[in-house]
Design an enzyme around this catalytic site. Structure first.
Site, PDB file in Angstrom:
ATOM      1  N   CYS A  88     -21.847 -12.978  17.981  1.00 45.41           N
ATOM      2  CA  CYS A  88     -22.077 -12.725  16.511  1.00 45.41           C
ATOM      3  C   CYS A  88     -23.179 -11.557  16.402  1.00 45.41           C
ATOM      4  O   CYS A  88     -23.364 -10.917  15.265  1.00 45.41           O
ATOM      5  CB  CYS A  88     -22.630 -14.004  15.919  1.00 45.41           C
ATOM      6  SG  CYS A  88     -21.977 -15.323  15.938  1.00 45.41           S
ATOM      7  N   HIS A 113     -26.030 -11.445   9.837  1.00 43.96           N
ATOM      8  CA  HIS A 113     -24.921 -12.366  10.158  1.00 43.96           C
ATOM      9  C   HIS A 113     -24.730 -13.483   9.171  1.00 43.96           C
ATOM     10  O   HIS A 113     -25.820 -14.309   8.928  1.00 43.96           O
ATOM     11  CB  HIS A 113     -25.247 -12.712  11.529  1.00 43.96           C
ATOM     12  CG  HIS A 113     -24.389 -13.667  11.918  1.00 43.96           C
ATOM     13  ND1 HIS A 113     -22.727 -13.381  12.072  1.00 43.96           N
ATOM     14  CD2 HIS A 113     -24.246 -14.689  12.707  1.00 43.96           C
ATOM     15  CE1 HIS A 113     -22.023 -14.404  12.408  1.00 43.96           C
ATOM     16  NE2 HIS A 113     -23.155 -15.362  12.716  1.00 43.96           N
ATOM     17  N   ASN A 121     -18.427 -18.116   9.008  1.00 40.69           N
ATOM     18  CA  ASN A 121     -18.864 -17.535  10.044  1.00 40.69           C
ATOM     19  C   ASN A 121     -17.588 -16.789  10.663  1.00 40.69           C
ATOM     20  O   ASN A 121     -16.864 -17.281  11.455  1.00 40.69           O
ATOM     21  CB  ASN A 121     -19.506 -18.291  10.970  1.00 40.69           C
ATOM     22  CG  ASN A 121     -20.289 -17.562  12.354  1.00 40.69           C
ATOM     23  OD1 ASN A 121     -19.976 -16.490  12.456  1.00 40.69           O
ATOM     24  ND2 ASN A 121     -20.951 -18.425  12.707  1.00 40.69           N
TER      25      ASN A 121
END
Length: 325
Positions: free
Chosen positions: A115, A252, A282
């Site tokens: 990520c 993020h 996500n």
């Protein structure tokens, strides 16, 4: 006094057409819209159809970023793709994006920091540009996490989505110091001792299989809120800026509670947070460039704004970068 800086000159994004709501997932696993929203802030996500590979999404985002910058593929001499879900073990997804754009020059490679990949990729591209090794770079974050989640695990399958985002960075002479446009500072960290908290239980060098994502949610939450502060503080210190100077915080997009807790800890007002987790879920390395494109296209991020990007991913790996837009 002037300085060579990596300036953002274009943004682009690509999302699969298929939208899956929390209600849709509740028909597949034991969950509910209330459960997901309260714990994550996610309301829907986009999932790739057959044929929509990571490189397909990445190529679309890259082309959109080039169009936004008013540039052609032949104007680019570096492509970096941040991804944990490549089309193939090799060749790299970046080379497939390069080929998809019709590029026949320059270098292309993947970068894997889960990520945090896009922050690591921006930092890497910046080093190429400010040293004169490249003039223009395409930095892409692209993922198809729907292909590695365990659809029987309700604690993880509801979190992730697919998509891609991209920016074009160009080396330009500009004003030195924090007032000048471009990447001002970055800070990266990693600690491999935390592998078992967020990982995929397979790979070509171990099981010979793709594997599925596994996560200890509470441990990831605790580490994320506690760790991101150091890289953000370091980036502020390196650039000679503070949280008060910040115009936009683009983290993020993993979990709304993590994002807000991190901002509160750092003294960043919540009205300065760019949030897209509710609509994208996500998307790992794609989440920051997707959010940047949304905020620039809707008029929030403007030339001259000070923007902080920040992420933490499996490993753990985490980082932050400050960009004067």
């Amino acid at each position: 006094m002037s300085a060579l800086r990596s300036v953002v000159v274009g943004t682009g994004s690509s999302l699969p057409a298929r939208v899956v709501t929390n209600a849709d997932l509740a028909e597949r696993v034991d969950t509910s819209d209330d459960w997901i929203v309260q714990r994550t802030g996610i309301r829907q996500r986009h999932l790739a159809d057959d044929g929509e590979t990571t490189s397909v999404l990445g190529t679309r985002a890259a082309r959109a970023a080039l169009d936004d910058a008013g540039l052609a593929p032949e104007d680019i001499d570096l492509v970096i793709c941040a991804t944990s879900t490549p089309d193939h073990t090799f060749p790299s997804t970046a080379t497939q994006i390069q080929a998809g754009l019709g590029m026949h020059r320059g270098a292309a490679f993947d970068l894997q920091a889960v990520c945090a990949g896009f922050v690591f990729a921006v930092t890497t591209a910046d080093k190429f540009l400010v040293t004169g090794a490249a003039r223009r770079a395409l930095v892409v974050g692209a993922e198809t996490f729907s292909r590695i989640v365990d659809w029987e695990d309700r604690t993880t399958c509801v979190l992730f989505g697919d998509g891609a985002g991209a920016i074009v960075l160009e080396a330009r002479d500009g004003e030195a110091g924090s007032a000048g446009r471009g990447v001002l500072a970055s800070s990266l960290r990693s600690d491999g001792r935390h592998r078992d908290k967020l990982y995929v239980d397979g790979g070509p060098g171990s099981t010979g299989t793709t594997g599925h994502l596994r996560m200890e949610g509470k441990e990831v939450f605790r580490f994320a809120v506690g760790s991101v502060a150091d890289v953000i503080a370091d980036a502020f210190a390196r650039s000679g800026t503070t949280a008060e100077d910040l115009d936009w915080f683009v983290p993020h997009q993993a979990n709304r509670r993590i994002i807000e807790a991190s901002a509160d800890k750092l003294g960043i007002p919540r009205e300065k947070i760019v949030l897209t987790v509710d609509r994208h879920g996500n998307t790992s390395a794609a989440s920051i460039p997707l959010a940047l494109d949304v905020a620039r296209k809707d008029g929030r991020i403007r030339e001259g704004d000070l923007v902080m990007i920040e992420a933490i991913g499996g490993g753990f790996a985490w980082g932050a970068a400050l960009i004067r837009w």
